[in-house]
Write an enzyme that holds these catalytic residues in place. Sequence first.
Site, PDB file in Angstrom:
ATOM      1  N   SER A  99       0.868  -1.190   0.000  1.00 29.96           N
ATOM      2  CA  SER A  99       0.000   0.000   0.000  1.00 29.96           C
ATOM      3  C   SER A  99       0.899   1.232   0.000  1.00 29.96           C
ATOM      4  O   SER A  99       1.511   1.558   1.018  1.00 29.96           O
ATOM      5  CB  SER A  99      -0.906   0.005   1.230  1.00 29.96           C
ATOM      6  OG  SER A  99      -1.801  -1.083   1.200  1.00 29.96           O
ATOM      7  N   LYS A 174      -7.111   1.919  -2.554  1.00 26.52           N
ATOM      8  CA  LYS A 174      -6.671   1.509  -1.217  1.00 26.52           C
ATOM      9  C   LYS A 174      -6.637   2.698  -0.261  1.00 26.52           C
ATOM     10  O   LYS A 174      -7.028   2.581   0.909  1.00 26.52           O
ATOM     11  CB  LYS A 174      -5.289   0.852  -1.284  1.00 26.52           C
ATOM     12  CG  LYS A 174      -4.728   0.424   0.080  1.00 26.52           C
ATOM     13  CD  LYS A 174      -5.646  -0.571   0.803  1.00 26.52           C
ATOM     14  CE  LYS A 174      -5.224  -0.813   2.248  1.00 26.52           C
ATOM     15  NZ  LYS A 174      -4.044  -1.653   2.406  1.00 26.52           N
ATOM     16  N   LYS A 242       0.722   5.917   7.969  1.00 25.85           N
ATOM     17  CA  LYS A 242       1.340   6.081   6.652  1.00 25.85           C
ATOM     18  C   LYS A 242       0.286   6.230   5.568  1.00 25.85           C
ATOM     19  O   LYS A 242       0.372   7.107   4.700  1.00 25.85           O
ATOM     20  CB  LYS A 242       2.251   4.878   6.384  1.00 25.85           C
ATOM     21  CG  LYS A 242       2.893   4.845   5.007  1.00 25.85           C
ATOM     22  CD  LYS A 242       2.176   3.920   4.042  1.00 25.85           C
ATOM     23  CE  LYS A 242       2.193   2.478   4.478  1.00 25.85           C
ATOM     24  NZ  LYS A 242       1.533   1.582   3.496  1.00 25.85           N
TER      25      LYS A 242
END
Length: 297
Positions: A99, A174, A242
Amino acid sequence: MTTTSLKLGFIGLGIMGAPMCAHLVEAGHKLFVHTHGKVPPQLAELGVNVCKSSREVAQKADIIITMVPDTPDVQQVLFGEEGVASGLSKGKTVVDMSSISPIETKVFAQKINALGCDYLDAPVSGGEVGAKAASLTIMVGGPQAAFDRVKPLFELMGKNITLVGGNGDGQTTKVANQIIVALNIAAVGEALVFASKAGADPAKVRQALMGGFAASRILEVHGERMIKRTFAPGFRIGLHQKDLSLALAGARALGVALPQTANAAQLMQACAANGMQDLDHSALVCALELMANHQVA
């Protein structure tokens, strides 16, 4: 076992990567692997072929899958010294299931395409549980022909598999997923802190809400974790931080305001500042508990 055994590469055998790789081996494919640290014992027992570098994986496999934590990690694995790019030959396919940044993904794809190879970005949702159960949701960006070629492998690792669009679109999906998950965790946390401090039994409140319009997978799984205080990581706060950083950076580039995403990112930052970055992201509730001076349970 599949009818045709393929030569596959898998780079990154962590919490997610190890079980994903295992499903491919168990289906009869030949796996060439490389990872930071030791290869997990369960994979060694399955007979994977351990390579000394990402380049060696790319030289020996026809389809190379990467599953590492962040954008710089993917860049290093693909284009660093002894990286995948240096071992590729025309006609191979690189599949990044990490990701990472949608913007950087497009750059990576162009570099791999220039070597005569296909590139798919295919991040996943479902956490460690989904990886072990082969029930991951897989969001894919890239050309249709490459997707069709790799889809039988995706089906060994996941259930809901969608080609969203071109390179970068999988990663964009995502990021959108992580926005929704973070805001839902925050909402469940607020509701349970409120109910608990008001004197209600949070377990019974959750049970009641599961039968109404507020029912969700987050309330079911993460709500239970908040009540039972089971914060062993399925997906770490540090990794979700993140992902929200990617969302906010992308929003700034696009001129989009994401106020609730920014708020959820700050709650996770509060957890990290208190040493909780390695806990499951359901521990976001701890930031709310600190502000309320009250634990859910």
